[in-house]
Motif scaffolding. Structure first.
Motif, short mmCIF file in Angstrom:
data_model
loop_
_atom_site.label_atom_id
_atom_site.label_comp_id
_atom_site.label_asym_id
_atom_site.label_seq_id
_atom_site.Cartn_x
_atom_site.Cartn_y
_atom_site.Cartn_z
N ASN A 109 -29.52 -5.49 5.88
CA ASN A 109 -28.62 -5.89 6.33
C ASN A 109 -27.85 -5.24 7.16
O ASN A 109 -27.38 -4.24 6.57
N LEU A 110 -27.29 -5.96 7.87
CA LEU A 110 -26.75 -5.59 9.31
C LEU A 110 -25.47 -5.79 9.40
O LEU A 110 -26.26 -6.77 10.23
N ASP A 111 -24.22 -5.18 9.89
CA ASP A 111 -23.28 -5.32 10.13
C ASP A 111 -22.35 -4.62 11.48
O ASP A 111 -22.89 -3.05 10.75
N PHE A 112 -21.51 -4.80 11.37
CA PHE A 112 -20.52 -3.59 12.71
C PHE A 112 -19.20 -4.27 12.34
O PHE A 112 -18.75 -5.65 12.43
N GLN A 113 -18.21 -3.21 12.74
CA GLN A 113 -16.90 -3.77 12.82
C GLN A 113 -15.84 -3.30 14.08
O GLN A 113 -16.35 -1.99 14.30
N VAL A 114 -15.85 -3.48 15.59
CA VAL A 114 -14.83 -3.13 16.23
C VAL A 114 -13.86 -2.23 15.35
O VAL A 114 -12.56 -2.42 14.70
N LEU A 115 -13.40 -0.38 15.89
CA LEU A 115 -12.33 0.00 15.36
C LEU A 115 -10.84 0.43 16.60
O LEU A 115 -9.87 0.05 16.27
N GLY A 116 -11.73 0.02 17.81
CA GLY A 116 -10.15 -0.30 18.76
C GLY A 116 -11.43 1.21 19.72
O GLY A 116 -11.77 1.95 20.06
N PRO A 117 -9.69 1.05 20.79
CA PRO A 117 -10.89 1.95 21.42
C PRO A 117 -11.30 3.82 21.61
O PRO A 117 -10.20 3.97 20.18
N SER A 118 -12.05 4.22 21.88
CA SER A 118 -11.97 5.44 21.93
C SER A 118 -10.92 6.50 22.06
O SER A 118 -10.73 6.01 23.23
N PRO A 119 -10.24 7.17 21.75
CA PRO A 119 -9.78 8.29 21.85
C PRO A 119 -9.88 8.51 23.72
O PRO A 119 -10.53 9.19 23.89
N GLY A 120 -8.83 8.24 24.64
CA GLY A 120 -9.26 9.14 25.63
C GLY A 120 -10.11 8.86 27.03
O GLY A 120 -10.08 9.26 27.72
N GLN A 121 -10.63 7.83 26.11
CA GLN A 121 -11.88 6.59 27.10
C GLN A 121 -11.84 5.56 26.94
O GLN A 121 -11.97 4.88 26.55
N THR A 122 -10.62 5.32 28.22
CA THR A 122 -10.88 3.48 28.27
C THR A 122 -11.88 3.10 28.19
O THR A 122 -11.40 1.17 28.16
N GLU A 149 -14.21 3.15 26.83
CA GLU A 149 -15.14 3.15 25.62
C GLU A 149 -14.88 2.58 24.20
O GLU A 149 -13.50 2.81 24.26
N THR A 150 -15.78 2.08 23.08
CA THR A 150 -15.01 1.98 21.85
C THR A 150 -15.27 2.22 20.93
O THR A 150 -16.89 2.41 20.75
N GLU A 151 -15.05 2.75 19.20
CA GLU A 151 -15.70 2.91 18.41
C GLU A 151 -16.13 2.21 18.08
O GLU A 151 -15.33 0.49 17.53
N VAL A 152 -17.30 1.80 17.07
CA VAL A 152 -17.79 0.70 16.43
C VAL A 152 -17.92 1.34 14.76
O VAL A 152 -18.98 2.10 15.51
N LEU A 153 -17.90 0.74 13.68
CA LEU A 153 -18.76 1.18 12.66
C LEU A 153 -19.60 0.57 12.44
O LEU A 153 -19.45 -1.06 12.39
N VAL A 154 -20.77 0.78 11.93
CA VAL A 154 -22.29 0.46 11.28
C VAL A 154 -22.62 0.38 10.35
O VAL A 154 -21.75 1.57 9.69
N CYS A 155 -22.79 -0.42 10.02
CA CYS A 155 -23.91 -0.48 8.22
C CYS A 155 -24.84 -1.20 8.11
O CYS A 155 -24.99 -2.17 8.50
#
Length: 366
Positions: free
Chosen positions: A136-149, A151-157
């Motif tokens: 079972n796979l899911d993800f959550q968008v954490l927000g923009p990557s610091p200093g990289q407009t 890119e976005t940070e995504v937590l995958v579990c």
């Protein structure tokens, strides 16, 4: 402040393990190797209220290192604990041990949700050591990557589907209605939402190190302004326990560099408070070295939870060794409490109820 950020982050398991939705109270069920913890919360105008809770000892051998060795006996014990709790509520949230899930923070091109889903699925094939049709796979968008407009940070579990189904089966055998299967690491930090641990006038984003000290394990969670930065599990005392696999490398994850009541103490022999304090200090040093150069390695406060956290004098010993304010965690500090609960008993029990209360808080978001 931590206002709202943890709840947004740790409610991401909707596809991974949310079953048929419902409204009303939700029980948080925390299964440990030596105890069952049940917490029931209600809410009015989004303010949680602790209605009742139970801590029930569990014979050894039923659950070993998070694994359900005897499913039927575990379900029988959960059913008996639920009956003693005296609640009509059957809807329950339960957690997978963190050892049975995989987490990774990725930096991906900023995209729509559907495009991110495709990118996550493609990346998962490289990150997860199992066939994707078995997880079972899911993800959550954490927000923009610091200093990289761009890119976005995504937590995958991800978690093995059989492990999720095993937890569901246990709840159903106990006569309960499983609604959510969460992950212990996220459930444990969820009660920090809304707590203010810095002195008045210090308004910078607070970084909190939460140490869950349960039995032979030390679990270090570091959270900054509601976002988890780091998690590590190790044997308490640094000595591997006989018969228990060393899974520390499998468990560790950090924010990306780039892309009946329990007895007063558990049954096993307890180390001295100053020994545990030294282990906490070493874990903090490891965290600082792991995230060096990422501008968030300084910890503002320490919280202690789990049965071993109630060692006499431990909080004072940790404060002395680390030079940081250490205190016992209380997940109910920002909640109202039913008048039938005894304040002194609740104060003593609170440090072992973080995971169960974090699971019950999932009902607040439904």
């Amino acid at each position: 402040m931590l206002r709202g950020k943890i709840s947004r982050l740790t409610d991401w398991l909707s596809q991974l393990a949310t079953l048929s939705p419902t409204s009303g109270p939700l029980l948080g069920l925390d299964l440990g190797c030596s105890a069952i913890k049940l917490v029931e919360l209600s809410h009015h105008d989004q303010i949680p209220k602790l209605e009742r809770y139970l801590i029930e000892s569990l014979p050894s051998g039923i659950i070993v290192d998070g694994n359900l060795v005897d499913l039927e006996q575990a379900a029988h014990r959960v059913r008996a604990a639920w009956e003693r709790l005296g609640t009509p509520t059957r809807d329950v949230a339960i957690a997978l041990p963190t050892t049975q899930s995989i987490h990774k923070t990725l930096r991906l091109p900023a995209s729509s949700h559907d495009q991110l889903a495709a990118l996550v699925h493609a990346a998962a094939g490289r990150l997860i050591p199992f066939p994707l049709d078995e997880v079972n796979l899911d993800f959550q968008v954490l927000g923009p990557s610091p200093g990289q407009t761009e890119e976005t940070e995504v937590l995958v579990c991800a978690a093995r589907r059989e492990r999720v189904e095993e937890r569901v089966a246990l709840a159903e055998l106990a006569g309960l209605r499983p609604r959510i299967v969460d992950v212990e690491a996220f459930a444990t930090i969820r009660p920090l939402d809304g707590l203010r641990l810095l002195p008045a006038g210090q308004d910078h984003a607070q970084t909190v190190a939460l140490f869950d000290l349960s039995g032979h394990k030390l679990r270090c969670h570091v959270v900054r302004d509601g976002v988890p930065l780091y998690f590590r599990e190790q044997a308490l005392g640094g000595i591997p326990q006989p018969g228990l696999p060393d899974q520390s490398d499998y468990l560790n994850w950090t924010a990306p560099e780039s892309t009946e009541h329990l007895p007063a103490l558990p049954a096993w022999p307890q180390p001295p408070a100053d020994t545990v304090a030294q282990e906490v200090a070493r874990a903090l040093q490891l965290f600082a070295s792991t995230v060096s150069g990422q501008h968030y390695h300084e910890v503002d406060a320490i919280l202690l939870s789990g049965g071993t956290s109630r060692l006499p004098g431990l909080a004072a010993a940790v404060t002395e060794v680390t030079r940081l304010n250490a205190r016992l965690a209380n997940p109910f500090a920002a909640m109202t409490v039913a008048p039938t609960l005894r304040p002194r008993t609740l104060h003593d029990d609170a440090p072992v109820l973080l995971t169960a209360s974090g699971l019950a808080l999932r009902g607040m978001a439904r």
